[in-house]
Structure formats: C-alpha cells, structure tokens
Scaffold this motif. Structure first.
Motif: not given
Length: 96
Positions: A55-64
């Motif tokens: 699930e893309y909404t649960e992915f860990n998006y690092p800052p930047g």
C-alpha cells in the motif's frame, strides 16, 4: 484434486489487474536518468512505493524523497491527491 477444493483455494490467489505491470530495470534506469537530468534532482532521493500487495499510503517516505515510479493508473487521481496533500514530490510514468 477435488474441483470444489480447487475453487476454494483459487479465491486466495492474488488476482492481477490491468494496473499490474512490471517496469524492466533498463527502462526504469532510463527514466531515472532522464528525471535526474531534466529536473536537476539527485536520484539517491528517489523511492518506488508501488509493489504488488504493498500500500503506497503506508510506505515510509523519507524527508526529501521523490517518487519515481509506474503506479496503478486506475487510482491515479487518488495517488496524486495523496502526494499533493502530503507535499511529496513525484514523477509518475506508464508504458506506452
């Protein structure tokens, strides 16, 4: 094997949709190189959150981080709204 059992087991198999597509590594690398040069961004910041059963909404998006990926286009509006609301930079592409 019993046909009733086969039907029972079949319902647990992951179904592919028209959105399920694999981007060959050489194609992805070409897109990454182009995005990096065209937009003057570092490919070390690129992330790929679209994987089967993820699930893309649960992915860990690092800052930047910057999403450079081939998403499921049946929910493209939902995806772009999510990224815009979260201020996540993105470049989405599809085979053509």
């Amino acid at each position: 094997m019993n046909s009733n059992y086969s039907l029972f087991v079949e319902k647990f198999n992951r179904k592919k949709t028209s959105d399920d597509c694999y981007t060959p590594e050489n194609i992805y690398d070409a897109v990454v190189d182009w995005v990096e040069k065209e937009y003057h961004v570092d490919k070390k910041c690129f992330v790929r959150p679209f994987y089967p059963d993820m699930e893309y909404t649960e992915f860990n998006y690092p800052p930047g981080s910057i999403v450079v990926d081939n998403p499921p286009f049946s929910i493209l509006r939902q995806i772009t709204s999510f990224y815009e609301d979260k201020n996540i930079k993105f470049f989405l592409f599809a085979p053509a």
